[in-house]
Design an enzyme around this catalytic site. Sequence first.
Site, PDB file in Angstrom:
ATOM      1  N   ILE A  26       0.804  -1.064   0.023  1.00  0.00           N
ATOM      2  CA  ILE A  26       0.005   0.018  -0.007  1.00  0.00           C
ATOM      3  C   ILE A  26       0.946   1.197   0.020  1.00  0.00           C
ATOM      4  O   ILE A  26       0.547   2.283   0.540  1.00  0.00           O
ATOM      5  CB  ILE A  26      -1.142   0.021   1.282  1.00  0.00           C
TER       6      ILE A  26
ATOM      7  N   LYS B 106      15.999   2.002   4.029  1.00  0.00           N
ATOM      8  CA  LYS B 106      15.523   3.156   3.234  1.00  0.00           C
ATOM      9  C   LYS B 106      14.118   3.340   3.649  1.00  0.00           C
ATOM     10  O   LYS B 106      13.387   4.342   3.587  1.00  0.00           O
ATOM     11  CB  LYS B 106      16.004   2.746   1.725  1.00  0.00           C
TER      12      LYS B 106
ATOM     13  N   GLU C 281       3.288   1.706  11.839  1.00  0.00           N
ATOM     14  CA  GLU C 281       2.351   2.325  12.959  1.00  0.00           C
ATOM     15  C   GLU C 281       3.077   3.015  14.140  1.00  0.00           C
ATOM     16  O   GLU C 281       2.390   4.278  14.487  1.00  0.00           O
ATOM     17  CB  GLU C 281       1.138   1.665  13.171  1.00  0.00           C
TER      18      GLU C 281
END
Length: 696
Positions: free
Chosen positions: A461, A590, A662
């Site tokens: 996503i 990264k 998150e």
Amino acid sequence: MTTTVPSSVGSALDRVESPDKVTGHARYAFEHSPRDVAYAVPVQATIARGEVRTVDVDAVLKCPGVIAAIWYANAPKLAPADNPELSVLQSPRVSYRGQYVALVVAETLQDAREAARTMKVEYATEQHDVELRADHPGMYRPNRVNPNFPADVEQGDPDAALAGAPVVVDATYTTPAEHQNPMEPHATVAEWDGDGLTLHDSNQGSSVVRDTVASLFGMPPANVRVISPHVGGGFGSKGTPHPHVILAALAAKQTGRPVKLAVTRQQMFAVTGYRTPTIQRVRLGADADGRLRAIVHEAFEQSSTLREFAEQTTTPTRMMYAAPDRRTTHRLVRLDVPTPSWMRAPGETPGMFALESAMDELAIACELDPVELRIRNEPDADPESGLPFSSRNLVACLRDGVRRFGWTDRDPTPGVRRRGRWLVGTGVASSTYPAYRSPSQASARAEQDGRFTVRIAASDIGTGARTVLTQIAADALRTSADRVQVEIGDSSLPTASLAGGSMGTASWGTAVVRACEALVDELDRRGGDLPAGGVEASADTTEEIKGRQRFARHAFGAQFAEVGVDTDTGETRMLRLLGVFAAGRIVNPKTARSQFIGGMTMGLSMALLEESVMDREFGDYLNHDFAQYHIATCADVPDIEAFWVEEEDPHLNPMGSKGIGEIGIVGTAAAVANAVHHATGVRIRDLPIRLDKLVR
């Protein structure tokens, strides 16, 4: 096979799909255009509670290009749904303003929009109730909170401990409703072929969408294929299917044509989920030296009349700090509003704003440095369950952050540092997020040309999932990343858990490792004899995850913020934001850095900008576009840094990784609010920190 290549995991591999994205070859859901495709535009309720009496279908059908007009009275019937939100057009009831009540299908998007705009819908209106308040008579204790925690937990006698504590903080904090707003709006292209249905859909889990849609249309899951190779963000809003997916399939079935349906930015404020507003009372009782005696954290939230969704707002308080007496509770009221859902770090994000703001207030009351207060209350084991932590490096994050941020010489006195017209202050807060893992399946195949293909119905996503799975597979196959192709984003691939709960890499990576290990074993057994069709192996991690040892598994972090507050206008500007995290082994530095600073940016956006404002008279969110719902941009974040400490945890998964999607947002809002207090001496307990709350 022999190991002749360096480890791919841990290297800063560029995203493997980057060329496709920058050249436009990557296709998103709405870009798929089957032959003879039609366009669907939903009609939304203009009342917050009542029933649809009539819809003037005949007039709409006379509009140019219109193929069908569908509402409750003529819609195909669906099977009963576990989630009533998905029983779209199955009832005349209106449960919230903005709910879908009809649908227009036309030859062009413009024709469909115009016909939907002119559709006449008559309602029987009823008095609505859309206001969350802690003393609402409809408040009740839900049986469980998301995903399956007890609503209330109590240990010891927290009321007595509070009564006897030398220092007590008792404060109420509020967070507003917030909307996820991924860059790519929700969209579905549906096409039936006999009894089979193909959906090009923007989602966080094609396997989940497949199973849900198949159930509603009374089909075996094998008859539904959901394709979503590239997704432009989700933040939880695409974790489960929303009504538009069902509408698209329903419209395609009714018209016998492929149908496209895209949810507009404005519509997304009603029909694709949001973070519930919260009212939270936190009480901390401590000795004079800051050691906690009692923690009480009570949360009040809302859900819709259609479905109970109870966010786990106080669950992080159950494991953050040591205290012998504690109570955490959740109360819920069902209102005439859309159903809230997951939004990045549900529970931890609003809950840690309240807890970490209260910890800052306690540090001031005890005349302690807020970093030292947190270290002083570090638990030896999970305070609720008593389980040992698989690893816990919050203290290491705090100390590393102190060094990097330059915290040591901080003057704790609020409201005394000036740079021209700006009052300047610094704040700190802890962050945490559980390290989840769910069962998944994967396959790995050795091709004749020496390359490998790994398949799993995972979702990328925008996080770099395709890239890190390539790295994980390469190491498990003892080869280089450029010899591995990972196929994801298709429900016809081995079933996988969704991209949510920061568990994607841990769940999918475990399945990929096990499939690759099985393939390596098979190749070794064959002694290098590779048949023309290649060799394939597969894995299912269900039993492995069921049998794992019991530990408290969490990632941790420390957030440091420096803000400037204009003394005349109350405008708050971020000057610096620095986070240090302990999240197991970092698979790709990264993409990890992008995840961390993306979460931190979303956290400061929560602190200063984001707020969905409810119109009590009409029962709808007033600000439903980016002109009025403000989110942080690059210009709002001039100096942001993310670091991580080395952490080896053998109790997680084959990669030794924890989720990082998150934790970056958790604690950021509290760090900003604490910095604003340090700058001004004004404690803001109600987000966002608007200038009108600072100018007095």
